[in-house]
Design a protein around this motif. Structure first.
Motif, mmCIF file in Angstrom:
data_model
loop_
_atom_site.group_PDB
_atom_site.id
_atom_site.type_symbol
_atom_site.label_atom_id
_atom_site.label_comp_id
_atom_site.label_asym_id
_atom_site.label_seq_id
_atom_site.Cartn_x
_atom_site.Cartn_y
_atom_site.Cartn_z
ATOM 1 N N LYS A 165 0.829 -1.202 0.000
ATOM 2 C CA LYS A 165 0.000 0.000 0.000
ATOM 3 C C LYS A 165 0.867 1.258 0.000
ATOM 4 O O LYS A 165 0.606 2.221 -0.727
ATOM 5 C CB LYS A 165 -0.921 -0.011 1.221
ATOM 6 C CG LYS A 165 -1.903 1.159 1.284
ATOM 7 C CD LYS A 165 -2.804 1.037 2.486
ATOM 8 C CE LYS A 165 -3.815 2.191 2.515
ATOM 9 N NZ LYS A 165 -3.158 3.508 2.572
ATOM 10 N N GLN A 166 1.944 1.218 0.828
ATOM 11 C CA GLN A 166 2.846 2.364 0.881
ATOM 12 C C GLN A 166 3.527 2.583 -0.466
ATOM 13 O O GLN A 166 3.737 3.721 -0.904
ATOM 14 C CB GLN A 166 3.881 2.148 1.984
ATOM 15 C CG GLN A 166 4.793 3.341 2.211
ATOM 16 C CD GLN A 166 5.757 3.090 3.358
ATOM 17 O OE1 GLN A 166 5.735 2.025 3.971
ATOM 18 N NE2 GLN A 166 6.598 4.069 3.645
ATOM 19 N N ASP A 169 1.188 4.262 -2.752
ATOM 20 C CA ASP A 169 1.109 5.689 -2.432
ATOM 21 C C ASP A 169 2.342 6.439 -2.923
ATOM 22 O O ASP A 169 2.255 7.551 -3.452
ATOM 23 C CB ASP A 169 0.949 5.868 -0.919
ATOM 24 C CG ASP A 169 -0.366 5.292 -0.418
ATOM 25 O OD1 ASP A 169 -1.292 5.125 -1.245
ATOM 26 O OD2 ASP A 169 -0.464 4.986 0.785
ATOM 27 N N LEU A 170 3.528 5.805 -2.773
ATOM 28 C CA LEU A 170 4.762 6.455 -3.224
ATOM 29 C C LEU A 170 4.799 6.617 -4.740
ATOM 30 O O LEU A 170 5.345 7.601 -5.253
ATOM 31 C CB LEU A 170 5.977 5.648 -2.743
ATOM 32 C CG LEU A 170 6.255 5.695 -1.237
ATOM 33 C CD1 LEU A 170 7.407 4.752 -0.896
ATOM 34 C CD2 LEU A 170 6.589 7.115 -0.800
ATOM 35 N N LEU A 172 2.219 7.104 -6.596
ATOM 36 C CA LEU A 172 1.375 8.267 -6.908
ATOM 37 C C LEU A 172 2.114 9.569 -6.594
ATOM 38 O O LEU A 172 2.070 10.534 -7.371
ATOM 39 C CB LEU A 172 0.079 8.194 -6.092
ATOM 40 C CG LEU A 172 -0.879 7.044 -6.464
ATOM 41 C CD1 LEU A 172 -2.069 7.020 -5.510
ATOM 42 C CD2 LEU A 172 -1.360 7.187 -7.902
ATOM 43 N N GLU A 173 2.823 9.570 -5.449
ATOM 44 C CA GLU A 173 3.587 10.759 -5.094
ATOM 45 C C GLU A 173 4.704 11.012 -6.097
ATOM 46 O O GLU A 173 5.018 12.154 -6.428
ATOM 47 C CB GLU A 173 4.178 10.612 -3.697
ATOM 48 C CG GLU A 173 3.128 10.619 -2.591
ATOM 49 C CD GLU A 173 3.755 10.482 -1.227
ATOM 50 O OE1 GLU A 173 5.001 10.471 -1.162
ATOM 51 O OE2 GLU A 173 3.010 10.405 -0.238
#
Length: 313
Positions: A165-166, A169-170, A172-173
């Motif tokens: 999940k992280q 998210d990364l 996307l960042e």
């Protein structure tokens, strides 16, 4: 080995008693015959018969004497058989004693072997019990380790899910950061190069000037020279200057490097964009010119006197 069977004294006694009884019976019968013949009627007609009876009695007496002699021989034989001092029986007695000792020794050996076998069986049973107990303990320990491993596996699975999940998210960042990079790298129009370059590496979140104000190499950057006059520069991680913590010292160095006919050339790596923002504030405060070269993460810096350099902005 020659088999020896001890004479049974009881059987011999029974045999002798039977013979004695038989002879006594014969003697008694003979006496009765003599008495009967003497008491019969003594008529003249029976005198020849009486004479025959006397001859029969004499014959019976001789038989009795012979039987008595045989009885005496048997009794003497009996006495010899019952005597332990008979020399003819000594070898047999010795052999009998040896056989008794051998039989006793075999019996004792057999009893000892049975005792040893029983002890071995008991020891084997104890060893088996100990081994079974050890295997049970080992099985319990394995079950505990398996439970711990299952628990760790479950924890690792949860950590993996969190990391996935992280990572999403990364990613996307990262896409947003790429867009930000494009916006931040819109620089003013470059000017013509008419000054000498003062190179500075911006990497590992720190600032690494290659030379000081007097043109001497800085120890925080390792320079590997080549035969053609060029050199490769490697920033020593952890030995650079921080724009936040060492702003005063860095400000003096920037002023010296940007004075005279020189300007700053910044070689910026992706891990130090935030450091670049702070460094630019100090450059604006000092009021010196600078140019910029954005490097890839694993790129190597090779400086050549005749090579290209970023133009001042």
């Amino acid at each position: 080995m020659r088999k020896f069977q001890q004479p049974n004294s009881e059987n011999m006694d029974l045999l002798l008693d039977t013979l004695c009884d038989l002879l006594g019976t014969l003697v008694l019968i003979a006496c009765l015959l003599v008495v009967t013949m003497q008491n019969e009627d003594g008529s003249e007609q029976k005198k020849p018969a009486i004479a025959s009876g006397k001859e029969a009695g004499i014959l019976a007496e001789k038989r009795i004497e012979m039987a008595q002699a045989e009885l005496d021989g048997l009794q003497k034989l009996r006495a010899q058989l019952q005597s332990e001092d008979d020399p003819s029986l000594l070898p047999l007695i010795n052999e009998l004693e040896a056989l008794k000792k051998t039989a006793e020794k075999l019996r004792q050996d057999k009893a000892k072997q049975d005792e040893i076998a029983s002890e071995k069986a008991k020891q084997m049973a104890r060893d088996i019990g100990i081994e079974v107990a050890r295997l049970r303990e080992q099985d319990q320990e394995i079950e505990k380790k398996l439970a711990i491993a299952n628990k760790n596996t479950e924890a690792a699975r949860q950590v993996k899910s969190a990391l996935e999940k992280q990572l999403a998210d990364l990613q996307l960042e990262l896409e947003n950061v790429d867009d930000l990079k494009i916006e931040k790298l819109r620089f003013p129009r470059e000017r013509a190069i008419n000054k000498n370059a003062a190179p500075i590496i911006v990497q590992y979140g720190q600032v690494f000037p290659l030379f000081d104000g007097g043109g001497n190499p800085m120890p925080m950057v390792r320079q590997v020279p080549s035969a053609d006059g060029s050199f490769t520069a490697f920033a020593n991680q952890g030995q650079g200057l921080s724009p936040n913590l060492q702003a005063k010292q860095l400000r003096e160095i920037l002023k010296q490097l940007g004075s005279g006919n020189r300007y700053l050339t910044l070689y910026v790596y992706p891990d130090s964009y935030a450091t670049l923002r702070e460094l630019k504030k100090l450059i604006y405060e000092v009021g010196v010119d600078y140019g910029m070269d954005l490097r890839k993460e694993q790129s190597v810096l090779i400086f050549d006197p005749k090579g290209a350099k970023p133009a001042p902005l």
